[in-house]
Write a protein that holds these residues in place. Structure first.
Motif, short mmCIF file in Angstrom:
data_model
loop_
_atom_site.label_atom_id
_atom_site.label_comp_id
_atom_site.label_asym_id
_atom_site.label_seq_id
_atom_site.Cartn_x
_atom_site.Cartn_y
_atom_site.Cartn_z
N LYS A 80 0.84 -1.20 0.00
CA LYS A 80 0.00 0.00 0.00
C LYS A 80 0.87 1.25 0.00
N LYS A 81 1.94 1.24 0.79
CA LYS A 81 2.84 2.40 0.85
C LYS A 81 3.51 2.64 -0.50
N ALA A 82 3.96 1.56 -1.16
CA ALA A 82 4.60 1.69 -2.47
C ALA A 82 3.61 2.26 -3.48
N LEU A 142 1.58 6.85 -6.61
CA LEU A 142 0.49 7.76 -6.97
C LEU A 142 0.82 9.21 -6.64
N ASP A 143 1.71 9.41 -5.65
CA ASP A 143 2.12 10.77 -5.28
C ASP A 143 3.28 11.27 -6.14
N GLY A 144 3.72 10.45 -7.11
CA GLY A 144 4.74 10.93 -8.05
C GLY A 144 6.14 10.39 -7.83
N ASP A 145 6.34 9.50 -6.87
CA ASP A 145 7.67 8.92 -6.66
C ASP A 145 7.95 7.96 -7.83
N THR A 146 8.89 8.37 -8.71
CA THR A 146 9.12 7.59 -9.93
C THR A 146 9.73 6.22 -9.63
N ALA A 147 10.55 6.10 -8.60
CA ALA A 147 11.12 4.79 -8.26
C ALA A 147 10.02 3.84 -7.80
N ALA A 148 9.10 4.35 -6.98
CA ALA A 148 7.99 3.52 -6.52
C ALA A 148 7.07 3.18 -7.69
N LEU A 149 6.87 4.14 -8.59
CA LEU A 149 6.04 3.90 -9.77
C LEU A 149 6.65 2.79 -10.63
#
Length: 137
Positions: free
Chosen positions: A39-41, A46-53
């Motif tokens: 969920k955090k990832a 969704l908040d724009g963190d490209t690494a998580a995306l």
């Protein structure tokens, strides 16, 4: 023939039998938190963190493997292998086919050359056997 008896390890100082792989231990530590971590990832993505995306997308969609398209260019399938190779080179040099297509065609041509070489060696071997009286007529 071998140096070791059946069931005997070749590496006495190796990992002890039954010990867990480090990755297995780490997975076990993460498992109770898996839902929260996922969920955090997703939230970070969704908040724009490209690494998580990237992490999320890589898990959802496996990477696409290139699909070779049929080659529309007319490369003569007749003539010597050298002539066919020259035609492939010419097609690549003029832009009729791309470098990847040319490389694939040259690989196929090299395989054909090996097949022809083996067939010729077999014919020569059969002829030698025939001349020595030990082969078929």
């Amino acid at each position: 023939m071998g140096q070791f008896k059946p069931g005997e390890s070749g590496n006495k100082a190796g990992r002890p039998r039954g010990s867990k792989d480090r990755r297995t231990e780490l997975r076990a530590l993460l498992q109770p938190h898996a839902r929260k971590l996922i969920k955090k990832a997703v939230d970070l993505a969704l908040d724009g963190d490209t690494a998580a995306l990237k992490l999320c997308i890589d898990r959802i969609c496996s990477p696409l493997k290139p699909q070779a398209e049929p080659i529309a260019a007319t490369i003569p399938a007749t003539g010597t292998l050298a002539e066919q190779g020259a035609a492939i080179f010419q097609a690549a040099a003029t832009g009729t086919i791309g470098p990847d297509e040319a490389a694939a065609l040259m690989t196929i041509l090299a395989g054909q050359a090996r097949i022809q070489e083996i067939a010729e060696l077999q014919r020569e071997l059969d002829e030698i056997k025939r001349l020595l009286g030990g082969g078929k007529p």
